[in-house]
Design a protein around this motif. Structure first.
Motif, short mmCIF file in Angstrom:
data_model
loop_
_atom_site.label_atom_id
_atom_site.label_comp_id
_atom_site.label_asym_id
_atom_site.label_seq_id
_atom_site.Cartn_x
_atom_site.Cartn_y
_atom_site.Cartn_z
N ASP A 141 -3.88 -0.49 -4.10
CA ASP A 141 -3.52 0.85 -3.66
C ASP A 141 -2.19 1.32 -4.23
O ASP A 141 -1.93 2.53 -4.27
N ASP A 145 -3.19 5.23 -4.96
CA ASP A 145 -2.66 6.41 -4.29
C ASP A 145 -1.80 7.29 -5.19
O ASP A 145 -1.96 8.52 -5.18
N TRP A 177 -2.45 -0.33 4.51
CA TRP A 177 -3.49 -0.90 3.65
C TRP A 177 -3.55 -2.42 3.80
O TRP A 177 -4.64 -3.00 3.85
#
Length: 257
Positions: A141, A145, A177
């Motif tokens: 992530d 992101d 996350w």
């Protein structure tokens, strides 16, 4: 998995890689459509591999835990801000359910499976595997992101404090996350996650994980003008990705000719 089925998995991996290579060459609606296609291919790759190598029980567990769990936690996040912070999707990624584009839960599954198999190869014992797999998924992530926020696909209400050089995403999102990824891997381990590697049949998933790492560093640094997320992501994913690469290289060198 029978050897005659393995080329099918490699072919889907190849199609996924080609779609990702094409991403920087597109923009606007075409890029959004390509994003959806890439996630669909990645989902087919991971679920199909689980089905072909471990059977329907494991594939069903993977879908229930990561697709169903992904939708649940994303819907909770959009509605309450827990556990990622308050955020909203733009609507560019297609149909939505409970405020979440339908492809988003599929993306959790896409990368959860190779992260689990990498941990299976690298660690012994359920606790170590759960921890390493959770780390392997959550650190992805750090690339995902920044790329998606830059493309305008979602945004945070209060995006601070953020990592240095990576505005728009609160640090708490990455912690969220990690918590979710660890929970998913624990559930996958309990409900049907495989306990042993599948030899050469797992190579496509190792390839997917290592390609994701290397291509994300390159894309963020060169094509997306996101040098800070390239650096942060390279550091974050390195413990799993580089250890996996070294382990596979050593195994190849020691294999009989």
């Amino acid at each position: 998995m029978s050897r005659r089925r393995l080329p099918i998995v490699w072919a889907v991996l190849g199609a996924t890689v080609l779609a990702q290579i094409a991403y920087p060459l597109t923009e606007g609606a075409a890029r959004a459509h390509l994003t959806v296609l890439t996630v669909l291919l990645g989902y087919l790759l991971s679920v199909g591999h689980a089905l072909l190598t471990r059977g329907p029980r494991v594939a069903a567990a993977l879908v229930a835990v990561t697709t169903g769990g992904g939708l649940t936690v994303e819907a909770l996040g959009v509605a309450t801000g827990v556990p990622f912070g308050g955020y909203d999707y733009s609507g560019d990624l297609g149909p939505m359910l409970l405020g979440v584009p339908l492809i988003i839960p599929l993306a959790w599954t896409w990368m959860a499976w190779p992260a689990w198999l990498a941990a299976l190869r690298l660690a012994r014992g359920a606790p170590a595997r759960i921890g390493l797999a959770g780390l392997g998924l959550a650190t992805w992530d750090v690339f995902l992101d920044p790329q998606m926020v830059s493309a305008g696909y979602w945004s945070w209400h209060e995006p601070t404090p953020a990592l240095p050089g990576v505005p728009g995403i609160p640090v708490g999102n990455y912690l969220g996350w990690l918590v979710v990824a660890l929970a998913m891997m624990a559930l996958l381990s309990l409900t049907g996650g495989p306990a042993t590697p599948a030899g050469d049949a797992d190579l496509p998933m190792y390839g997917l994980y290592l390609w994701t790492y290397a291509s994300s560093v390159l894309a963020h640094a060169v094509f997306f003008d996101l040098p800070a997320s390239a650096a942060w992501g390279a550091l974050a994913m390195a413990p799993v990705a580089l250890t996996l690469a070294v382990t596979l290289a050593r195994a190849r060198r020691s294999a009989p000719a």
